[in-house]
Design a protein around this motif. Structure first.
Motif, PDB file in Angstrom:
ATOM      1  N   SER A 160      38.411 -39.967   9.598  1.00 26.92           N
ATOM      2  CA  SER A 160      39.571 -39.172   9.185  1.00 26.92           C
ATOM      3  C   SER A 160      40.257 -39.812   7.994  1.00 26.92           C
ATOM      4  O   SER A 160      41.408 -40.213   8.049  1.00 26.92           O
ATOM      5  CB  SER A 160      40.560 -39.024  10.346  1.00 26.92           C
ATOM      6  N   GLY A 161      39.507 -39.939   6.899  1.00 29.67           N
ATOM      7  CA  GLY A 161      40.122 -40.372   5.645  1.00 29.67           C
ATOM      8  C   GLY A 161      40.533 -41.819   5.634  1.00 29.67           C
ATOM      9  O   GLY A 161      41.600 -42.156   5.138  1.00 29.67           O
ATOM     10  N   GLY A 162      39.687 -42.702   6.196  1.00 33.26           N
ATOM     11  CA  GLY A 162      39.967 -44.118   6.081  1.00 33.26           C
ATOM     12  C   GLY A 162      40.837 -44.671   7.180  1.00 33.26           C
ATOM     13  O   GLY A 162      41.152 -45.847   7.195  1.00 33.26           O
ATOM     14  N   GLU A 163      41.263 -43.839   8.139  1.00 36.37           N
ATOM     15  CA  GLU A 163      42.104 -44.324   9.220  1.00 36.37           C
ATOM     16  C   GLU A 163      41.280 -44.556  10.483  1.00 36.37           C
ATOM     17  O   GLU A 163      41.804 -44.569  11.579  1.00 36.37           O
ATOM     18  CB  GLU A 163      43.221 -43.293   9.510  1.00 36.37           C
ATOM     19  N   GLY A 164      39.979 -44.723  10.358  1.00 38.35           N
ATOM     20  CA  GLY A 164      39.144 -44.953  11.525  1.00 38.35           C
ATOM     21  C   GLY A 164      38.658 -43.641  12.098  1.00 38.35           C
ATOM     22  O   GLY A 164      38.709 -42.599  11.465  1.00 38.35           O
ATOM     23  N   LYS A 165      38.168 -43.707  13.329  1.00 38.68           N
ATOM     24  CA  LYS A 165      37.630 -42.527  13.987  1.00 38.68           C
ATOM     25  C   LYS A 165      38.747 -41.687  14.584  1.00 38.68           C
ATOM     26  O   LYS A 165      39.669 -42.208  15.202  1.00 38.68           O
ATOM     27  CB  LYS A 165      36.653 -42.942  15.089  1.00 38.68           C
ATOM     28  N   ALA A 166      38.670 -40.369  14.408  1.00 38.36           N
ATOM     29  CA  ALA A 166      39.648 -39.460  14.987  1.00 38.36           C
ATOM     30  C   ALA A 166      38.933 -38.516  15.932  1.00 38.36           C
ATOM     31  O   ALA A 166      37.797 -38.109  15.676  1.00 38.36           O
ATOM     32  CB  ALA A 166      40.355 -38.660  13.894  1.00 38.36           C
ATOM     33  N   SER A 167      39.588 -38.174  17.019  1.00 36.68           N
ATOM     34  CA  SER A 167      39.055 -37.203  17.957  1.00 36.68           C
ATOM     35  C   SER A 167      39.914 -35.960  17.920  1.00 36.68           C
ATOM     36  O   SER A 167      41.148 -36.056  17.949  1.00 36.68           O
ATOM     37  CB  SER A 167      39.033 -37.779  19.376  1.00 36.68           C
ATOM     38  N   VAL A 168      39.297 -34.795  17.848  1.00 35.64           N
ATOM     39  CA  VAL A 168      40.054 -33.553  17.906  1.00 35.64           C
ATOM     40  C   VAL A 168      40.619 -33.435  19.318  1.00 35.64           C
ATOM     41  O   VAL A 168      39.874 -33.468  20.291  1.00 35.64           O
ATOM     42  CB  VAL A 168      39.153 -32.348  17.588  1.00 35.64           C
ATOM     43  N   PRO A 169      41.925 -33.321  19.456  1.00 30.78           N
ATOM     44  CA  PRO A 169      42.515 -33.247  20.794  1.00 30.78           C
ATOM     45  C   PRO A 169      41.964 -32.079  21.602  1.00 30.78           C
ATOM     46  O   PRO A 169      41.640 -31.017  21.059  1.00 30.78           O
ATOM     47  CB  PRO A 169      44.011 -33.067  20.511  1.00 30.78           C
ATOM     48  N   ALA A 170      41.878 -32.273  22.918  1.00 32.88           N
ATOM     49  CA  ALA A 170      41.293 -31.266  23.795  1.00 32.88           C
ATOM     50  C   ALA A 170      42.025 -29.930  23.694  1.00 32.88           C
ATOM     51  O   ALA A 170      41.407 -28.860  23.776  1.00 32.88           O
ATOM     52  CB  ALA A 170      41.305 -31.777  25.239  1.00 32.88           C
ATOM     53  N   ALA A 171      43.352 -29.975  23.524  1.00 30.79           N
ATOM     54  CA  ALA A 171      44.115 -28.726  23.442  1.00 30.79           C
ATOM     55  C   ALA A 171      43.665 -27.884  22.258  1.00 30.79           C
ATOM     56  O   ALA A 171      43.597 -26.650  22.342  1.00 30.79           O
ATOM     57  CB  ALA A 171      45.610 -29.026  23.349  1.00 30.79           C
ATOM     58  N   LEU A 172      43.355 -28.535  21.131  1.00 32.30           N
ATOM     59  CA  LEU A 172      42.901 -27.797  19.949  1.00 32.30           C
ATOM     60  C   LEU A 172      41.496 -27.253  20.158  1.00 32.30           C
ATOM     61  O   LEU A 172      41.186 -26.136  19.734  1.00 32.30           O
ATOM     62  CB  LEU A 172      42.948 -28.676  18.706  1.00 32.30           C
ATOM     63  N   LEU A 173      40.642 -28.050  20.804  1.00 32.39           N
ATOM     64  CA  LEU A 173      39.287 -27.566  21.080  1.00 32.39           C
ATOM     65  C   LEU A 173      39.329 -26.293  21.916  1.00 32.39           C
ATOM     66  O   LEU A 173      38.563 -25.355  21.669  1.00 32.39           O
ATOM     67  CB  LEU A 173      38.489 -28.650  21.805  1.00 32.39           C
ATOM     68  N   GLU A 174      40.243 -26.256  22.900  1.00 32.91           N
ATOM     69  CA  GLU A 174      40.361 -25.058  23.735  1.00 32.91           C
ATOM     70  C   GLU A 174      40.871 -23.873  22.926  1.00 32.91           C
ATOM     71  O   GLU A 174      40.440 -22.738  23.131  1.00 32.91           O
ATOM     72  CB  GLU A 174      41.286 -25.329  24.924  1.00 32.91           C
ATOM     73  N   GLU A 175      41.785 -24.123  21.992  1.00 36.14           N
ATOM     74  CA  GLU A 175      42.348 -23.037  21.191  1.00 36.14           C
ATOM     75  C   GLU A 175      41.279 -22.327  20.358  1.00 36.14           C
ATOM     76  O   GLU A 175      41.415 -21.136  20.071  1.00 36.14           O
ATOM     77  CB  GLU A 175      43.444 -23.571  20.265  1.00 36.14           C
ATOM     78  N   VAL A 176      40.236 -23.039  19.932  1.00 36.69           N
ATOM     79  CA  VAL A 176      39.228 -22.439  19.049  1.00 36.69           C
ATOM     80  C   VAL A 176      37.886 -22.245  19.751  1.00 36.69           C
ATOM     81  O   VAL A 176      36.916 -21.850  19.116  1.00 36.69           O
ATOM     82  CB  VAL A 176      39.027 -23.293  17.777  1.00 36.69           C
ATOM     83  N   ARG A 177      37.821 -22.503  21.060  1.00 38.75           N
ATOM     84  CA  ARG A 177      36.532 -22.434  21.773  1.00 38.75           C
ATOM     85  C   ARG A 177      35.885 -21.060  21.665  1.00 38.75           C
ATOM     86  O   ARG A 177      34.663 -20.937  21.580  1.00 38.75           O
ATOM     87  CB  ARG A 177      36.722 -22.819  23.239  1.00 38.75           C
ATOM     88  N   GLU A 178      36.703 -20.003  21.669  1.00 39.25           N
ATOM     89  CA  GLU A 178      36.138 -18.652  21.567  1.00 39.25           C
ATOM     90  C   GLU A 178      35.366 -18.474  20.265  1.00 39.25           C
ATOM     91  O   GLU A 178      34.386 -17.720  20.206  1.00 39.25           O
ATOM     92  CB  GLU A 178      37.260 -17.610  21.656  1.00 39.25           C
ATOM     93  N   LEU A 179      35.777 -19.177  19.214  1.00 39.00           N
ATOM     94  CA  LEU A 179      35.094 -19.081  17.926  1.00 39.00           C
ATOM     95  C   LEU A 179      33.937 -20.062  17.808  1.00 39.00           C
ATOM     96  O   LEU A 179      32.935 -19.760  17.151  1.00 39.00           O
ATOM     97  CB  LEU A 179      36.092 -19.330  16.788  1.00 39.00           C
ATOM     98  N   THR A 180      34.089 -21.238  18.401  1.00 41.35           N
ATOM     99  CA  THR A 180      33.067 -22.282  18.241  1.00 41.35           C
ATOM    100  C   THR A 180      32.002 -22.246  19.319  1.00 41.35           C
ATOM    101  O   THR A 180      30.932 -22.853  19.157  1.00 41.35           O
ATOM    102  CB  THR A 180      33.711 -23.671  18.260  1.00 41.35           C
ATOM    103  N   GLY A 181      32.290 -21.567  20.430  1.00 40.18           N
ATOM    104  CA  GLY A 181      31.351 -21.581  21.544  1.00 40.18           C
ATOM    105  C   GLY A 181      31.180 -22.960  22.144  1.00 40.18           C
ATOM    106  O   GLY A 181      30.179 -23.236  22.812  1.00 40.18           O
ATOM    107  N   GLY A 182      32.144 -23.832  21.917  1.00 40.00           N
ATOM    108  CA  GLY A 182      32.067 -25.186  22.430  1.00 40.00           C
ATOM    109  C   GLY A 182      31.236 -26.123  21.578  1.00 40.00           C
ATOM    110  O   GLY A 182      31.004 -27.281  21.954  1.00 40.00           O
ATOM    111  N   ALA A 183      30.761 -25.666  20.410  1.00 44.92           N
ATOM    112  CA  ALA A 183      29.973 -26.524  19.529  1.00 44.92           C
ATOM    113  C   ALA A 183      30.818 -27.686  19.020  1.00 44.92           C
ATOM    114  O   ALA A 183      32.044 -27.586  18.909  1.00 44.92           O
ATOM    115  CB  ALA A 183      29.430 -25.720  18.348  1.00 44.92           C
ATOM    116  N   ALA A 184      30.155 -28.786  18.691  1.00 42.27           N
ATOM    117  CA  ALA A 184      30.856 -29.960  18.190  1.00 42.27           C
ATOM    118  C   ALA A 184      31.555 -29.653  16.880  1.00 42.27           C
ATOM    119  O   ALA A 184      31.069 -28.868  16.056  1.00 42.27           O
ATOM    120  CB  ALA A 184      29.868 -31.109  18.001  1.00 42.27           C
TER     121      ALA A 184
END
Length: 221
Positions: free
Chosen positions: A102-126
């Protein structure tokens, strides 16, 4: 809204391409605008996440992690009837999958709440980092005679990298975004934006060819 769904706002704005040199637009006298505040400088650094095949971009949805400025955090932006909705979560997140650098600040994880918000579009893909946008932003608030903010003018100097292709580009753009004291009817808001646009065009701006910084970064135009 609950913290799970983030806090939500609606952005009503217009974007303009700018070629150097361009003068500062003369906003005073447009609609209720009586004062242009002194500029505030913000250094913004955003990494955008999507599936490898850009499922979110195809749906005109942007998911990003941004540092700098008063709204630093995780955001999801979508088209709505008038403008764009923006859901916001604070930096730090609540876990999720490893989404890369994430731009030099180390590894970032997309928070679970955001993953759920877009799951319908991503189908759960990484989700992976697809773009990084760094922006030197100069903000001027446009106030009415009582001192309330009607709009903001952002003068953006952008450096962007397509993290899928390695392509980079830089450009300047202006944004005019309505604020809390903007008119309360859609017709009046449109009339105000039209008036502001006339001033922007007179100062050297042109209507933007891309709808967002992310679109321009990914398409190269």
């Amino acid at each position: 809204m609950s913290r799970q769904h983030g806090t939500s706002t609606i952005e009503i704005e217009r974007k303009y391409d700018v070629i150097e040199p361009a003068g500062e637009p003369a906003f005073v006298g447009v609609g209720p605008i009586a004062v242009v505040e002194s500029p505030e400088v913000r250094e913004l650094d955003a990494v955008y996440y999507d599936t490898a095949d850009l499922a979110l971009a195809r749906a005109r949805v942007a998911l990003r992690r941004r540092e700098g400025g008063p709204d630093a955090g995780w955001h999801i932006k979508r088209d709505v009837e008038e403008g764009r909705s923006e859901q916001h979560w604070p930096l730090g997140g609540d876990g999720g999958v490893d989404a890369g650098d994430s731009g030099g600040e180390g590894k970032a994880s997309v928070p679970a709440a955001l993953l759920e918000e877009v799951r319908e579009l991503t189908g759960g893909a990484a989700l992976v980092p697809v773009a990084r946008v760094r922006n030197h932003r100069v903000v001027r608030r446009l106030l009415d005679a009582a001192g309330y903010p009607v709009a903001e003018h952002c003068d953006d100097h952008v450096t962007a990298e397509n993290l899928l292709t390695g392509g980079t580009q830089s450009w300047r753009e202006w944004e005019v975004e309505l604020a809390a004291a903007a008119p309360d009817s859609r017709k009046a808001r449109t009339e105000l934006l039209d008036g502001l646009e006339a001033v922007v065009l007179a100062a050297g701006g042109t209507v933007a060819t891309s709808s967002s910084k992310l679109e321009r970064t990914l398409t190269g135009r």
